[in-house]
Motif scaffolding. Structure first.
Motif, PDB file in Angstrom:
ATOM      1  N   GLU A   1       0.829  -1.210   0.000  1.00  0.00           N
ATOM      2  CA  GLU A   1       0.000   0.000   0.000  1.00  0.00           C
ATOM      3  C   GLU A   1       0.863   1.260   0.000  1.00  0.00           C
ATOM      4  O   GLU A   1       0.544   2.250  -0.668  1.00  0.00           O
ATOM      5  CB  GLU A   1      -0.918  -0.021   1.222  1.00  0.00           C
ATOM      6  N   ALA A   2       1.951   1.197   0.778  1.00  0.00           N
ATOM      7  CA  ALA A   2       2.839   2.365   0.816  1.00  0.00           C
ATOM      8  C   ALA A   2       3.483   2.599  -0.560  1.00  0.00           C
ATOM      9  O   ALA A   2       3.625   3.759  -1.011  1.00  0.00           O
ATOM     10  CB  ALA A   2       3.912   2.180   1.884  1.00  0.00           C
ATOM     11  N   GLN A   3       3.884   1.541  -1.235  1.00  0.00           N
ATOM     12  CA  GLN A   3       4.466   1.694  -2.569  1.00  0.00           C
ATOM     13  C   GLN A   3       3.451   2.248  -3.580  1.00  0.00           C
ATOM     14  O   GLN A   3       3.793   3.082  -4.424  1.00  0.00           O
ATOM     15  CB  GLN A   3       5.033   0.352  -3.031  1.00  0.00           C
ATOM     16  N   VAL A   4       2.190   1.760  -3.461  1.00  0.00           N
ATOM     17  CA  VAL A   4       1.149   2.257  -4.384  1.00  0.00           C
ATOM     18  C   VAL A   4       0.865   3.734  -4.110  1.00  0.00           C
ATOM     19  O   VAL A   4       0.724   4.549  -5.042  1.00  0.00           O
ATOM     20  CB  VAL A   4      -0.130   1.426  -4.237  1.00  0.00           C
ATOM     21  N   ASP A   5       0.807   4.108  -2.854  1.00  0.00           N
ATOM     22  CA  ASP A   5       0.533   5.500  -2.523  1.00  0.00           C
ATOM     23  C   ASP A   5       1.657   6.417  -3.012  1.00  0.00           C
ATOM     24  O   ASP A   5       1.413   7.548  -3.423  1.00  0.00           O
ATOM     25  CB  ASP A   5       0.360   5.612  -1.006  1.00  0.00           C
ATOM     26  N   GLU A   6       2.907   5.887  -2.955  1.00  0.00           N
ATOM     27  CA  GLU A   6       4.032   6.685  -3.435  1.00  0.00           C
ATOM     28  C   GLU A   6       4.065   6.779  -4.960  1.00  0.00           C
ATOM     29  O   GLU A   6       4.400   7.832  -5.504  1.00  0.00           O
ATOM     30  CB  GLU A   6       5.332   6.064  -2.909  1.00  0.00           C
TER      31      GLU A   6
ATOM     32  N   TRP B   1       0.403   9.155  -6.621  1.00  0.00           N
ATOM     33  CA  TRP B   1       0.125  10.176  -5.622  1.00  0.00           C
ATOM     34  C   TRP B   1      -1.249  10.815  -5.801  1.00  0.00           C
ATOM     35  O   TRP B   1      -1.758  11.456  -4.877  1.00  0.00           O
ATOM     36  CB  TRP B   1       1.201  11.237  -5.655  1.00  0.00           C
ATOM     37  N   MET B   2      -1.909  10.616  -6.962  1.00  0.00           N
ATOM     38  CA  MET B   2      -3.247  11.143  -7.143  1.00  0.00           C
ATOM     39  C   MET B   2      -4.327  10.167  -6.690  1.00  0.00           C
ATOM     40  O   MET B   2      -5.520  10.492  -6.784  1.00  0.00           O
ATOM     41  CB  MET B   2      -3.489  11.485  -8.629  1.00  0.00           C
ATOM     42  N   ALA B   3      -3.942   9.008  -6.200  1.00  0.00           N
ATOM     43  CA  ALA B   3      -4.925   8.020  -5.752  1.00  0.00           C
ATOM     44  C   ALA B   3      -5.569   8.496  -4.448  1.00  0.00           C
ATOM     45  O   ALA B   3      -4.887   8.934  -3.511  1.00  0.00           O
ATOM     46  CB  ALA B   3      -4.266   6.674  -5.563  1.00  0.00           C
ATOM     47  N   SER B   4      -6.893   8.390  -4.414  1.00  0.00           N
ATOM     48  CA  SER B   4      -7.641   8.794  -3.216  1.00  0.00           C
ATOM     49  C   SER B   4      -7.765   7.667  -2.195  1.00  0.00           C
ATOM     50  O   SER B   4      -7.986   7.926  -1.010  1.00  0.00           O
ATOM     51  CB  SER B   4      -9.049   9.273  -3.606  1.00  0.00           C
ATOM     52  N   ASP B   5      -7.607   6.426  -2.611  1.00  0.00           N
ATOM     53  CA  ASP B   5      -7.728   5.269  -1.716  1.00  0.00           C
ATOM     54  C   ASP B   5      -6.841   4.167  -2.260  1.00  0.00           C
ATOM     55  O   ASP B   5      -6.747   3.970  -3.484  1.00  0.00           O
ATOM     56  CB  ASP B   5      -9.171   4.809  -1.630  1.00  0.00           C
ATOM     57  N   THR B   6      -6.165   3.417  -1.393  1.00  0.00           N
ATOM     58  CA  THR B   6      -5.299   2.317  -1.786  1.00  0.00           C
ATOM     59  C   THR B   6      -5.739   1.051  -1.070  1.00  0.00           C
ATOM     60  O   THR B   6      -6.384   1.101  -0.023  1.00  0.00           O
ATOM     61  CB  THR B   6      -3.837   2.613  -1.447  1.00  0.00           C
ATOM     62  N   PHE B   7      -5.345  -0.084  -1.649  1.00  0.00           N
ATOM     63  CA  PHE B   7      -5.682  -1.385  -1.054  1.00  0.00           C
ATOM     64  C   PHE B   7      -4.575  -2.360  -1.409  1.00  0.00           C
ATOM     65  O   PHE B   7      -3.868  -2.195  -2.406  1.00  0.00           O
ATOM     66  CB  PHE B   7      -7.031  -1.886  -1.557  1.00  0.00           C
TER      67      PHE B   7
ATOM     68  N   VAL C   1      -1.999 -15.468  -4.607  1.00  0.00           N
ATOM     69  CA  VAL C   1      -2.296 -14.280  -5.415  1.00  0.00           C
ATOM     70  C   VAL C   1      -2.148 -13.066  -4.505  1.00  0.00           C
ATOM     71  O   VAL C   1      -2.834 -12.979  -3.481  1.00  0.00           O
ATOM     72  CB  VAL C   1      -3.707 -14.316  -6.016  1.00  0.00           C
ATOM     73  N   THR C   2      -1.258 -12.166  -4.902  1.00  0.00           N
ATOM     74  CA  THR C   2      -1.071 -10.923  -4.169  1.00  0.00           C
ATOM     75  C   THR C   2      -1.652  -9.801  -5.023  1.00  0.00           C
ATOM     76  O   THR C   2      -1.212  -9.572  -6.170  1.00  0.00           O
ATOM     77  CB  THR C   2       0.409 -10.659  -3.901  1.00  0.00           C
ATOM     78  N   VAL C   3      -2.624  -9.059  -4.479  1.00  0.00           N
ATOM     79  CA  VAL C   3      -3.308  -8.010  -5.230  1.00  0.00           C
ATOM     80  C   VAL C   3      -3.142  -6.687  -4.498  1.00  0.00           C
ATOM     81  O   VAL C   3      -3.175  -6.630  -3.271  1.00  0.00           O
ATOM     82  CB  VAL C   3      -4.808  -8.350  -5.410  1.00  0.00           C
ATOM     83  N   PHE C   4      -2.967  -5.568  -5.285  1.00  0.00           N
ATOM     84  CA  PHE C   4      -2.813  -4.226  -4.718  1.00  0.00           C
ATOM     85  C   PHE C   4      -3.206  -3.204  -5.798  1.00  0.00           C
ATOM     86  O   PHE C   4      -3.211  -3.477  -6.999  1.00  0.00           O
ATOM     87  CB  PHE C   4      -1.387  -3.982  -4.231  1.00  0.00           C
ATOM     88  N   GLY C   5      -3.546  -1.993  -5.336  1.00  0.00           N
ATOM     89  CA  GLY C   5      -3.969  -0.949  -6.267  1.00  0.00           C
ATOM     90  C   GLY C   5      -4.548   0.237  -5.550  1.00  0.00           C
ATOM     91  O   GLY C   5      -4.365   0.418  -4.350  1.00  0.00           O
ATOM     92  N   GLY C   6      -5.308   1.070  -6.306  1.00  0.00           N
ATOM     93  CA  GLY C   6      -5.896   2.244  -5.706  1.00  0.00           C
ATOM     94  C   GLY C   6      -7.001   2.801  -6.603  1.00  0.00           C
ATOM     95  O   GLY C   6      -7.222   2.374  -7.745  1.00  0.00           O
ATOM     96  N   THR C   7      -7.730   3.786  -6.073  1.00  0.00           N
ATOM     97  CA  THR C   7      -8.807   4.457  -6.815  1.00  0.00           C
ATOM     98  C   THR C   7      -8.455   5.931  -6.983  1.00  0.00           C
ATOM     99  O   THR C   7      -7.753   6.521  -6.163  1.00  0.00           O
ATOM    100  CB  THR C   7     -10.139   4.313  -6.074  1.00  0.00           C
ATOM    101  N   GLY C   8      -8.989   6.566  -8.029  1.00  0.00           N
ATOM    102  CA  GLY C   8      -8.745   7.974  -8.333  1.00  0.00           C
ATOM    103  C   GLY C   8      -9.183   8.253  -9.781  1.00  0.00           C
ATOM    104  O   GLY C   8      -9.897   7.460 -10.411  1.00  0.00           O
TER     105      GLY C   8
END
Length: 362
Positions: A241-246, A249-255, A267-274
């Motif tokens: 999550e920290a890597q996705v947020d970095e 940077w325009m993502a409003s929410d990460t998972f 299965v490892t899943v990650f991402g964000g919304t924006g």
């Protein structure tokens, strides 16, 4: 010699014989304009025809001194004034005709031209008449009114009917041809304008409206996958999550989360919304970000089946294990998963199923 008595007169009949001593020429009145003419002398029978020079013979008429018949008459009226005409031009010689005649002198090189008459000079210049002024303006004639309308000439008959042009169709019986109505094209032009002005933006706006805004939440189960909540999986999810947020940077929410099946597949899943205006470049950037981490090969494009959503997959390695990294991005979200022990096609299909459970549109 005296003539015998009783003989007929020697002169013409009806004439009178002059007596001895009577003048042969009667006196002529003065101013009559005629001269006395002596009558012919009578010769005797014994007289010779030869002229004689005796003194007693009378003088012959041709030997007399001529008499001016106009002597003493007033002849002043016969003097005519000279007209002052210019001399006549010389007559050119006649061409030679072959007949003998007087030979005229050849024409000179420069013919004699009579001098022109003198130009009149010092004549008074006629003065033009003065222009009329102060005359009353002419009154225009009154306009014609109440004239009967002209009668049109009768229409010609028994003439062949003219051929109508292509856009004129014959009318019903008893009526003339009618002009074909042109189709109105303005509705089509209006619709085309609306389609260009509204359709093109709508084509690009529709995916944005359908995909943004969105939110994300990890479900506990997705098909045969179970979400792991142990400490190791929790630390791994927090790091991702920290890597996705970095990175986004325009993502409003990460998972981020780790799923595992009973058969040992992980299965490892990650991402964000924006909001992302160009999701295709976002998906390519995500694969480029993970290339060094997982030693990925060249990315492959897979069809997501949704307009505005773009997917990429690439094969790599993680701690000596073969993995497939797939990412899917649209205008409202981005989701990436690392699959073990699955093919590229199966990994792309499973990522689509995970997105449908994790990302929802608000």
């Amino acid at each position: 010699m005296p003539e015998p008595t009783g003989a007929e007169p020697a002169g013409p009949t009806g004439t009178r014989k002059f007596q001895v001593g009577e003048a042969a020429n009667p006196p002529v009145p003065a101013g009559s304009g005629s001269a006395a003419v002596p009558p012919p002398r009578e010769r005797s029978r014994d007289e010779s025809v030869e002229p004689t020079t005796t003194e007693d013979h009378l003088e012959a008429p041709e030997d007399r001194t001529p008499v001016d018949p106009w002597a003493g008459a007033d002849t002043s009226g016969w003097d005519l004034p000279s007209a002052g005409l210019p001399p006549a031009p010389p007559v050119p010689p006649r061409p030679y005709s072959g007949l003998a005649g007087p030979v005229s002198a050849p024409p000179t090189e420069h013919p004699v031209v009579p001098p022109p008459p003198p130009a009149p000079t010092n004549y008074p210049i006629p003065t033009p008449p003065p222009a009329p002024t102060n005359y009353p303006a002419p009154t225009p004639p009154p306009a014609p009114t109440n004239y009967p309308a002209p009668t049109p000439p009768p229409a010609p008959t028994n003439y062949p009917a003219p051929t109508p042009p292509p856009h004129v169709r014959p009318g019903p019986k008893g009526y003339g041809p009618t002009r074909a109505r042109k189709r109105r094209r303005w509705p089509w032009v209006l619709l085309l304008t609306i389609a260009c002005c509204c359709g093109c933006p709508a084509y690009w706006i529709t995916p944005v409206v359908n995909q943004f805004p969105a939110s994300a939440a990890l479900p506990d189960e997705v098909k045969d996958l179970r979400l792991r909540e142990d400490d190791h999986s929790a630390r791994t999810a927090a790091k991702l999550e920290a890597q996705v947020d970095e990175a986004h940077w325009m993502a409003s929410d990460t998972f981020a989360g780790v799923y595992r099946t009973r058969a040992g597949k992980q299965v490892t899943v990650f991402g964000g919304t924006g909001f992302w205006f160009r999701p295709e470049s976002k998906a390519e950037g995500e694969i480029a970000r993970l290339t060094d981490r997982y030693a990925l090969d060249e990315a492959q494009v897979f069809d997501t089946g949704i307009r505005g959503r773009h997917g990429r997959c690439a094969v790599g390695h993680d701690d000596g294990t073969d993995v497939v990294v797939c990412t899917s991005a649209d205008h409202g979200s981005i989701a990436t998963a690392v699959f073990t022990r699955l093919s590229v096609d199966d990994s792309a299909t499973l990522l689509g199923a995970l997105r449908e459970q994790i990302v929802t549109r608000n």
